[in-house]
Design a protein around this motif. Structure first.
Motif, PDB file in Angstrom:
ATOM      1  N   THR A 184       0.830  -1.201   0.000  1.00 22.21           N
ATOM      2  CA  THR A 184       0.000   0.000   0.000  1.00 22.21           C
ATOM      3  C   THR A 184       0.868   1.256   0.000  1.00 22.21           C
ATOM      4  N   ASP A 206       2.264   1.694  -3.481  1.00 27.35           N
ATOM      5  CA  ASP A 206       1.240   2.204  -4.392  1.00 27.35           C
ATOM      6  C   ASP A 206       1.017   3.695  -4.179  1.00 27.35           C
ATOM      7  N   LEU A 207       1.021   4.075  -2.900  1.00 21.42           N
ATOM      8  CA  LEU A 207       0.767   5.471  -2.558  1.00 21.42           C
ATOM      9  C   LEU A 207       1.883   6.361  -3.094  1.00 21.42           C
ATOM     10  N   ARG A 231       1.505   6.783  -6.707  1.00 22.42           N
ATOM     11  CA  ARG A 231       0.368   7.636  -7.053  1.00 22.42           C
ATOM     12  C   ARG A 231       0.721   9.116  -6.956  1.00 22.42           C
ATOM     13  N   GLU A 241      -5.422   4.523   4.605  1.00 20.19           N
ATOM     14  CA  GLU A 241      -5.232   4.829   3.196  1.00 20.19           C
ATOM     15  C   GLU A 241      -6.056   3.888   2.321  1.00 20.19           C
ATOM     16  N   LYS A 242      -5.999   2.614   2.656  1.00 17.42           N
ATOM     17  CA  LYS A 242      -6.719   1.625   1.854  1.00 17.42           C
ATOM     18  C   LYS A 242      -8.227   1.814   2.001  1.00 17.42           C
ATOM     19  N   TYR A 289      -9.776   4.548   2.495  1.00 18.50           N
ATOM     20  CA  TYR A 289     -10.163   5.695   1.682  1.00 18.50           C
ATOM     21  C   TYR A 289     -10.182   5.335   0.197  1.00 18.50           C
ATOM     22  N   GLU A 290      -9.161   4.613  -0.201  1.00 19.98           N
ATOM     23  CA  GLU A 290      -9.064   4.229  -1.612  1.00 19.98           C
ATOM     24  C   GLU A 290     -10.267   3.376  -2.027  1.00 19.98           C
ATOM     25  N   GLU A 303     -13.358   5.574  -2.146  1.00 18.26           N
ATOM     26  CA  GLU A 303     -13.350   6.469  -3.301  1.00 18.26           C
ATOM     27  C   GLU A 303     -13.620   5.728  -4.617  1.00 18.26           C
ATOM     28  N   SER A 304     -13.278   4.448  -4.639  1.00 15.90           N
ATOM     29  CA  SER A 304     -13.464   3.701  -5.887  1.00 15.90           C
ATOM     30  C   SER A 304     -14.951   3.619  -6.243  1.00 15.90           C
ATOM     31  N   ARG A 357      -5.152  13.991   1.804  1.00 14.98           N
ATOM     32  CA  ARG A 357      -5.775  12.676   1.872  1.00 14.98           C
ATOM     33  C   ARG A 357      -6.115  12.294   3.313  1.00 14.98           C
TER      34      ARG A 357
END
Lengths: 319, 396
Positions: free
Chosen positions: B99, B102-103, B106, B140-141, B143-144, B147-148, B237
């Motif tokens: 994660t 990935d962040l 991004r 973080e995950k 939220y991701e 948001e998806s 974020r």
């Protein structure tokens, strides 16, 4: 085999809720019974050890006596926080408190030191190493023979012991390297230290204990004991099959005494089922973790107190 | 137990349910059970777990994949003897390191910046090993996934923590650390003109350098500098995560066991959650021992039986050892003592949490829950079938 209690540092780690703190406290009782002068150390803001020992007074960062048993040296406990450990370290290394104020109480430094990942673990490890070096015999006038650490639970616990290695690999020389190396030499020294794993006879804690043992071995932490806490005692030897059969047989009686009798038999059968599950998981542990195993009984008491610690200490005595 | 908040209403209406509590209380299992119920109610739900028991992970189809959502397919429901749900049950195990990576990708301005960070020594250490990293990445995950827009509901199983707000505080601490303005003041290797904090800054730098050696400071300062320009994105974020958690679509459930020290921790947790303005909805007490002597007259009837324990086994044809009946009686009384302790603790929780709230209890089972049918069994207690009995009476 040399006794566990002849070490200088006993670490107890394992899954949260497995009873590390109680087991660490019981180990202190067992050691004190042998005449050892013991200091039990916990980490964090919420102090739990004194109340387990039945002491109303907190021991705090400075530490204090929490249990005096007749004919045994008093047991001390201590509650470490990274913030106080950093302060102590800073004062000790810059020698003058005024420099400490200038450097470490500076708002920028404070923000930085509060946030730097790994720094908390490093200062705690530094304090622990200092304690063992400075306060445990054969240190000159060392007031203790043994330090027992109630370590954080599995993931965070390993992070704590990994940090010196991390610092050593980042700082390849200099004072930080030397200090981190000293920390690592203490925790990795099988003559002085033993890394003990506390678990419950349940699926998740058992798997976590197996993983923890593997990870600790890979890291090079010296193997201690495997403590399985909360194991159902053998209350129904020879009657297991009969009880299990009785449970599935017959309808629920209509009268109250009949239903109560039924409930009692069901409770016994349920106990037998759970004990068998415990034994199966212990067998799984034995197959996967080559450490000497100590089994502690499930306690049907509302709360851990002096009597329960004594029971646990009895089980730990022979090690 | 009386509960003035219906957990089913929460599961039907919320977008985010966060399960918090001390280690070892069964947060993961409760999170998975709640997600199963949501799927049965027709929602598309994802349960985000941190460290599921292996057999539960297997039951959910998570054995190999980390950090990727996996749908629990029809065959798994069939195998568990459950009807296929009206909605969809997805599950995922968090991989903090991935994660993080990935962040970084991004928010990095370009591939070169991403590679600089991913290759940094300090980054590699903290992204995999350090406490706080897991909490940061769980948020973080969450939220991701939210948001998806893929899921009606996300159930988050938080990392075990000694402090209630670790999952919110840890990200903040780490963000504070990565704030380059702070680092610019603290560490300006080789530069002169630390204007603002000149005196103490120079002192600090000298002290830190003496202590840590140059390369450590270099690694750390490079780490922070390599995040240059990304900090605003991170902070933005984190603020959004907090807004999401405080929003009316979110709710926090406190999971605890009835052990007195755990209940004490739960009450502290709850106070902090409320102080922080998080939408705390109630508690679930897991592994509660039930009493067999609860009904009127039972205590007296038991006392009479106790005088002549042999009656316990009459008619059961149990060919036991001589004092088996007495031991069966002792055993019941030991568990009655536990049941009483548990009842006191559940009551204590209820009294300490004034105002409306969910009050759920799940009994101690004979076996660990490790599959979908086990989760369904938990749900029979978490979601008692009031609606069904109501429906029956309407039909009659």
């Amino acid at each position: 085999m040399p006794s566990l209690f002849d070490k200088r540092l006993l670490i107890f780690s394992g899954k949260g809720g497995a009873g590390k703190t109680s087991v660490a406290a019981a180990a202190a009782v067992a050691a004190a019974r042998r005449g050892k002068r013991v200091l039990v150390v916990e980490i964090g803001d919420e102090e739990r050890l004194p109340s387990i020992f039945g002491s109303r007074k907190k021991a705090g960062y400075a530490g204090g006596p929490v249990l005096a048993m007749p004919g045994a040296p008093p047991i001390w406990s201590m509650c470490l926080t990274a913030r106080e450990a950093l302060r102590e370290f800073a004062v000790r290394s810059v020698k003058f408190e005024v420099f400490y104020e200038t450097i470490f109480e500076n708002p920028v430094t404070r923000l930085f030191t509060a946030a730097a990942p790994g720094l908390d673990e490093l200062t705690i490890m530094g304090k622990l190493e200092f304690l063992v070096r400075d306060s445990v015999a054969p240190a000159r006038n060392g007031p203790f023979d043994l330090v027992i650490l109630d370590a954080p639970s599995t993931g965070q616990g390993l992070a704590l012991f990994k940090v010196p290695l991390m610092a050593m690999s980042m700082a390849r020389m200099g004072p930080l390297h030397t200090k981190a190396e000293r920390m690592w030499q203490l925790v990795a020294d099988s003559a002085r230290t033993a890394f003990n794993i506390v678990t419950l006879p349940e699926e998740m804690p058992v798997n976590e204990a197996i993983d923890l043992h593997r990870a600790a071995t890979e890291m090079g932490l010296p193997p201690g004991k495997l403590i399985v806490n909360g194991v159902y005692p053998d209350f129904f030897p020879g009657d297991e099959a009969a009880l299990s059969r009785a449970r599935v047989r017959g309808a629920v009686p209509a009268d109250l005494p009949g239903r109560l009798a039924r409930a009692a038999v069901d409770a016994a059968a349920s106990f037998v089922t759970r004990r068998q599950a415990h034994l199966a998981l212990i067998a799984k542990l034995d197959a996967a973790v080559p450490l000497e195993r100590i089994t502690l009984p499930f306690l049907f008491t509302p709360r851990i107190g002096a009597g329960e610690l004594a029971t646990f200490a009895d089980s730990l005595d022979g090690f | 137990m009386d509960s003035d908040v219906e957990i089913e209403a929460l599961v039907r209406s919320r977008n985010v349910i966060v399960c918090v509590g001390s280690g070892g209380v069964g947060k993961t299992t409760m999170s998975a059970a709640i997600a199963l119920k949501a799927a049965e109610l027709g929602r598309t739900v994802c349960v985000l777990t941190i460290d599921p028991a292996r057999r539960l992970a297997n039951a959910l189809g998570l054995e190999s994949l980390g950090n990727v959502e996996t749908v629990v397919d029809r065959a798994r429901f069939e195998a568990a003897g459950l009807p296929a749900p009206a909605g969809q049950l997805w599950a995922m195990t968090l991989d903090p390191k991935r994660t993080w990576d990935d962040l970084v990708r991004r928010f990095a301005a370009d591939e070169a910046q991403a590679q600089r960070i991913l290759g940094n020594h300090y980054y590699q250490q903290i992204s995999s090993a350090i406490a706080g990293s897991q909490e940061f990445m769980a948020m973080e995950k969450l939220y991701e996934l939210h948001e998806s827009g893929t899921y009606d509901l996300i159930v988050l199983d938080t990392p075990p923590a000694r402090h209630a707000l670790d999952f919110l505080d840890a990200p903040k601490k780490m963000m504070g650390f990565m704030d380059e303005s702070l680092l610019n003041i603290l560490l300006a290797p080789g530069r002169v003109g630390l204007s603002l904090f000149q005196a103490s800054g120079a002192w600090m730098f000298a002290a830190l350098q003496r202590l840590t050696g140059f390369e450590v400071l270099r690694d750390i300062s490079e780490f922070v500098r390599s995040f240059s320009g990304m900090h605003a994105g991170f902070r933005d974020r984190a603020a959004r995560v907090e807004t999401l958690l405080r929003a009316s679509g979110s709710t926090v459930l406190l999971v605890t066991s009835p052990n007195p020290p755990t209940v004490e921790e739960a009450l502290t947790f709850r106070r902090k959650l409320v102080d922080y303005g998080l939408p705390w909805a109630g508690f679930i007490v897991n592994r509660v021992h039930g009493s067999a002597l609860g009904e009127p007259g039972a205590a007296e009837a038991w006392a009479a039986l106790r005088q002549d324990p042999a009656r316990l086994l009459t008619g059961l044809d149990v060919p036991g050892t001589p004092d088996l009946a007495a031991r069966v009686a002792d055993n019941l009384e030991r568990f009655e003592a536990l049941a009483q302790r548990d009842a006191v603790q559940v009551d204590r929780l209820a009294r300490a949490c004034a105002g409306p709230g969910l009050r759920s209890t799940v009994p101690a089972f004979d076996e660990d829950v490790h599959d979908l049918s086990g989760l369904a069994r938990i749900n029979r207690h978490l979601f008692p079938e009031r609606n069904q009995s109501h429906a029956l009476s309407v039909h009659r």
